[in-house]
Design a protein around this motif. Structure first.
Motif, PDB file in Angstrom:
ATOM      1  N   LYS A 441      37.302  53.922   0.138  1.00  0.00           N
ATOM      2  CA  LYS A 441      35.908  53.665   0.489  1.00  0.00           C
ATOM      3  C   LYS A 441      35.159  54.975   0.784  1.00  0.00           C
ATOM      4  O   LYS A 441      35.770  56.017   1.012  1.00  0.00           O
ATOM      5  N   THR A 442      33.829  54.878   0.780  1.00  0.00           N
ATOM      6  CA  THR A 442      32.982  55.997   1.168  1.00  0.00           C
ATOM      7  C   THR A 442      32.415  55.712   2.558  1.00  0.00           C
ATOM      8  O   THR A 442      31.892  54.613   2.809  1.00  0.00           O
ATOM      9  N   LEU A 443      32.525  56.712   3.434  1.00  0.00           N
ATOM     10  CA  LEU A 443      32.203  56.490   4.842  1.00  0.00           C
ATOM     11  C   LEU A 443      31.151  57.465   5.357  1.00  0.00           C
ATOM     12  O   LEU A 443      31.067  58.605   4.889  1.00  0.00           O
ATOM     13  N   ASP A 444      30.374  57.002   6.334  1.00  0.00           N
ATOM     14  CA  ASP A 444      29.609  57.879   7.219  1.00  0.00           C
ATOM     15  C   ASP A 444      30.363  57.875   8.552  1.00  0.00           C
ATOM     16  O   ASP A 444      30.722  56.805   9.065  1.00  0.00           O
ATOM     17  N   VAL A 445      30.593  59.057   9.086  1.00  0.00           N
ATOM     18  CA  VAL A 445      31.473  59.188  10.250  1.00  0.00           C
ATOM     19  C   VAL A 445      30.774  59.966  11.354  1.00  0.00           C
ATOM     20  O   VAL A 445      30.151  61.007  11.107  1.00  0.00           O
ATOM     21  N   LYS A 446      30.895  59.465  12.583  1.00  0.00           N
ATOM     22  CA  LYS A 446      30.466  60.188  13.767  1.00  0.00           C
ATOM     23  C   LYS A 446      31.700  60.486  14.621  1.00  0.00           C
ATOM     24  O   LYS A 446      32.483  59.583  14.916  1.00  0.00           O
ATOM     25  N   GLY A 447      31.860  61.766  15.000  1.00  0.00           N
ATOM     26  CA  GLY A 447      33.041  62.123  15.774  1.00  0.00           C
ATOM     27  C   GLY A 447      32.903  63.484  16.429  1.00  0.00           C
ATOM     28  O   GLY A 447      31.819  64.083  16.445  1.00  0.00           O
ATOM     29  N   ILE A 448      34.015  63.961  16.949  1.00  0.00           N
ATOM     30  CA  ILE A 448      34.080  65.231  17.674  1.00  0.00           C
ATOM     31  C   ILE A 448      34.847  66.249  16.834  1.00  0.00           C
ATOM     32  O   ILE A 448      35.899  65.927  16.267  1.00  0.00           O
ATOM     33  N   ILE A 449      34.310  67.465  16.737  1.00  0.00           N
ATOM     34  CA  ILE A 449      35.039  68.519  16.021  1.00  0.00           C
ATOM     35  C   ILE A 449      36.275  68.903  16.837  1.00  0.00           C
ATOM     36  O   ILE A 449      36.180  69.269  18.007  1.00  0.00           O
ATOM     37  N   ASP A 450      37.427  68.787  16.180  1.00  0.00           N
ATOM     38  CA  ASP A 450      38.707  69.010  16.836  1.00  0.00           C
ATOM     39  C   ASP A 450      39.512  70.011  15.999  1.00  0.00           C
ATOM     40  O   ASP A 450      39.125  70.365  14.884  1.00  0.00           O
ATOM     41  N   PHE A 451      40.613  70.453  16.563  1.00  0.00           N
ATOM     42  CA  PHE A 451      41.479  71.417  15.877  1.00  0.00           C
ATOM     43  C   PHE A 451      42.907  70.932  15.999  1.00  0.00           C
ATOM     44  O   PHE A 451      43.385  70.652  17.100  1.00  0.00           O
ATOM     45  N   PHE A 452      43.599  70.829  14.857  1.00  0.00           N
ATOM     46  CA  PHE A 452      44.982  70.354  14.879  1.00  0.00           C
ATOM     47  C   PHE A 452      45.765  71.006  13.749  1.00  0.00           C
ATOM     48  O   PHE A 452      45.325  71.040  12.598  1.00  0.00           O
ATOM     49  N   ASP A 453      46.949  71.512  14.137  1.00  0.00           N
ATOM     50  CA  ASP A 453      47.889  72.065  13.163  1.00  0.00           C
ATOM     51  C   ASP A 453      47.233  73.116  12.259  1.00  0.00           C
ATOM     52  O   ASP A 453      47.468  73.174  11.061  1.00  0.00           O
ATOM     53  N   GLY A 454      46.386  73.943  12.876  1.00  0.00           N
ATOM     54  CA  GLY A 454      45.791  75.061  12.146  1.00  0.00           C
ATOM     55  C   GLY A 454      44.538  74.744  11.373  1.00  0.00           C
ATOM     56  O   GLY A 454      44.001  75.608  10.672  1.00  0.00           O
ATOM     57  N   ASN A 455      44.035  73.506  11.472  1.00  0.00           N
ATOM     58  CA  ASN A 455      42.850  73.121  10.701  1.00  0.00           C
ATOM     59  C   ASN A 455      41.854  72.359  11.575  1.00  0.00           C
ATOM     60  O   ASN A 455      42.242  71.636  12.507  1.00  0.00           O
ATOM     61  N   TYR A 456      40.577  72.493  11.216  1.00  0.00           N
ATOM     62  CA  TYR A 456      39.544  71.720  11.906  1.00  0.00           C
ATOM     63  C   TYR A 456      39.510  70.315  11.326  1.00  0.00           C
ATOM     64  O   TYR A 456      39.788  70.102  10.137  1.00  0.00           O
ATOM     65  N   GLN A 457      39.161  69.357  12.151  1.00  0.00           N
ATOM     66  CA  GLN A 457      39.081  67.973  11.727  1.00  0.00           C
ATOM     67  C   GLN A 457      38.039  67.244  12.570  1.00  0.00           C
ATOM     68  O   GLN A 457      37.506  67.804  13.534  1.00  0.00           O
ATOM     69  N   ILE A 458      37.772  66.000  12.216  1.00  0.00           N
ATOM     70  CA  ILE A 458      36.853  65.168  12.981  1.00  0.00           C
ATOM     71  C   ILE A 458      37.674  64.094  13.698  1.00  0.00           C
ATOM     72  O   ILE A 458      38.473  63.396  13.067  1.00  0.00           O
ATOM     73  N   LYS A 459      37.480  63.977  15.004  1.00  0.00           N
ATOM     74  CA  LYS A 459      38.193  62.971  15.797  1.00  0.00           C
ATOM     75  C   LYS A 459      37.227  61.837  16.120  1.00  0.00           C
ATOM     76  O   LYS A 459      36.139  62.059  16.673  1.00  0.00           O
ATOM     77  N   VAL A 460      37.627  60.601  15.769  1.00  0.00           N
ATOM     78  CA  VAL A 460      36.786  59.428  15.962  1.00  0.00           C
ATOM     79  C   VAL A 460      37.459  58.507  16.977  1.00  0.00           C
ATOM     80  O   VAL A 460      38.640  58.173  16.833  1.00  0.00           O
ATOM     81  N   TYR A 461      36.701  58.079  18.003  1.00  0.00           N
ATOM     82  CA  TYR A 461      37.278  57.292  19.085  1.00  0.00           C
ATOM     83  C   TYR A 461      36.805  55.841  19.112  1.00  0.00           C
ATOM     84  O   TYR A 461      37.287  55.056  19.930  1.00  0.00           O
ATOM     85  N   SER A 462      35.901  55.463  18.215  1.00  0.00           N
ATOM     86  CA  SER A 462      35.387  54.083  18.203  1.00  0.00           C
ATOM     87  C   SER A 462      35.151  53.633  16.781  1.00  0.00           C
ATOM     88  O   SER A 462      34.647  54.396  15.937  1.00  0.00           O
ATOM     89  N   ALA A 463      35.489  52.363  16.505  1.00  0.00           N
ATOM     90  CA  ALA A 463      35.248  51.791  15.171  1.00  0.00           C
ATOM     91  C   ALA A 463      33.758  51.750  14.863  1.00  0.00           C
ATOM     92  O   ALA A 463      33.352  51.785  13.688  1.00  0.00           O
TER      93      ALA A 463
END
Length: 470
Positions: A441-463
């Protein structure tokens, strides 16, 4: 002078002369004979009083290397496993890579037996950083590490998520294994934690006593050079984020909007800086120390003043502020976290995938220009990304993990790959959302910029923060 007086003087002279002759005729002690210990029977004259000798200095004992005095018995009935380090957490907790036959997840979260080092991840305590650095130094230089159980099985600690172990290491192939638990004790970097009630109890208690006698580290009574004793430094989140290493270990105070709750005893806070037109954020770890009104201060949407200690969290490879507190009986205490206002919302600044993963920013500081990746400046802030196509999806299935059911979504947008990591998500019917809901699917995402295992990612806490657009 009369004749009588002259005769009296002559008599005195004669008596003195006779006394001296008798004194000179006394026999010296026979060699080897006992000499009286009573000073009055010695040859000392009244004009030469006896002076007591200085007490002898106590003999200084060489410290015992208790960590080497115990030996790893490979034939005992305890479990043993050679491991490598995944993550250093603090002085008495390390995550090790293990075979899946030991732990299904491939990771054993080890809590060291017999010791309790000062805190350095949540609450910051004196000598906590020293203990953490000591463990990291020893295991980083090891050529081999073996963990050993206390019994014939891997015993969990009181949390149920960590396992109680002895940690053995050596720094050369031909060297003997050293017991790190006991080495930490003998260096005065831990207090006892049921130290006497285990297979190496006698050695543990001896190591603790030696550290006490030697006044080492936590037993020294001396200030910890790595502990910040001063009042909180008032600053902005911009100043903190752009000079973060300069404040390592210090107590700081700043304000911002609580943007998200991680669900794991922490929240995110962000603040807008009009000069640079950027949001700056930070993760606030409050641990087990807050309840009631203290937790209410950190509710999402509140503007809050945070007072806590800056630290680098090895487990996540990120900076955080911890050791926050709230004194209910003194709500206006300047050391408290404080609610300033409510009714706010997270910024969720619209950002594209290329800017997040490849963009850079240059800002002006008092020291001059400072350039860094956009995501580094924006760490811990809320963003929105649109048009992310999910090309792969994974779900955490480990029964022992608190993240069982959480998803990792590998997305693409205009040729740029972005990782979206979710918490455990539930729909409006309180049913677990699985990866099938998003894969392809194609998504629009709202989240927090996070860092894990050497890479930046987006962390989402609510559906509610994921919208399916196609």
């Amino acid at each position: 002078m009369t004749t009588t007086m002259r005769r009296f003087q002559s008599l005195i002279v004669f008596v003195l002369f006779f006394a001296l002759v008798l004194a000179g005729c006394q026999t010296a002690p026979t060699p080897g004979a006992d000499v009286p210990s009573d000073p009055t029977s010695s040859n000392q004259t009244p004009s030469e009083p006896s002076v007591p000798s200085e007490p002898a200095e106590p003999e200084q004992k060489e410290p015992v290397d208790y960590a080497a005095s115990v030996k790893l018995d490979l034939s005992s009935d305890t479990l043993k496993q050679e491991v490598t380090v995944k993550t250093f957490v603090d002085g008495d907790t390390t995550h090790f890579h293990v075979p899946t036959s030991v732990m299904e997840s491939g990771v054993l979260k080890a809590r060291y037996l017999a010791i309790n080092t000062p805190e350095s991840t949540g609450k910051i305590e004196e000598y906590g950083k020293a203990a953490s650095a000591f463990t990291k130094e020893k295991l980083s230089a090891a050529t081999s590490i073996i963990i050993e159980s206390e019994t014939s099985r891997w015993d969990p600690d009181s949390t149920g998520g960590r396992y109680l172990v002895w940690v053995w290491y050596k720094t050369a192939e031909d060297a003997d294994y050293r017991n790190l638990n006991i080495e930490i004790l003998q260096n005065g970097l831990a207090i006892a934690n049921s130290a006497a009630n285990n297979r190496y109890g006698e050695t543990c208690t001896a190591a603790i006593q030696q550290a006490r006698d030697g006044k080492l580290n936590i037993y020294s009574g001396a200030p910890d050079p790595d502990f910040y004793y001063g009042d909180a430094v008032e600053l902005t989140l911009k100043e903190l984020r752009t000079n973060i290493s300069a404040y390592n270990g210090m107590k700081v105070a700043f304000k911002g909007i609580i943007s998200a709750n991680s669900g794991t005893q922490g929240v995110y806070i962000e603040d807008y800086d009009p000069e640079t037109d950027l949001y700056y954020g930070m993760y606030i770890y409050y641990g087990h120390g807050l309840a009631g009104p203290g937790l209410d201060v950190l509710s999402v949407g509140n503007e809050a003043r945070i007072v806590g200690s800056v630290q680098y969290y090895e487990g996540g490879g990120t900076w955080q502020v911890s050791d926050v507190s709230y004194r209910l009986m003194k709500p206006d205490d300047p050391g408290n976290i404080q609610k300033l206002s409510d009714g706010h919302t997270a910024s969720y600044r619209l950002t594209d995938a290329d800017m997040l993963m490849n963009g850079s920013v240059t800002i002006q500081t008092e020291e001059g220009s400072l350039s860094a990746p956009y995501a580094e400046f924006a760490m811990g802030t809320s963003v929105e990304l649109k048009g992310l196509q999910v090309v792969e999806a994974y779900t955490t299935t480990n029964e022992e993990s608190s993240s069982k059911g959480a998803m990792t979504l590998i997305c693409e947008a205009n040729g740029v790959q972005v990782t979206v990591r979710t918490a455990v998500l539930l729909d409006e019917n309180n049913t677990l959302i699985t990866q099938d809901a998003y894969l392809g699917k194609t998504l629009d995402v709202k989240g927090i910029i996070d860092f894990f295992d050497g890479n930046y990612q987006i962390k989402v806490y609510s559906a509610n923060n994921i919208s399916i657009t196609n």
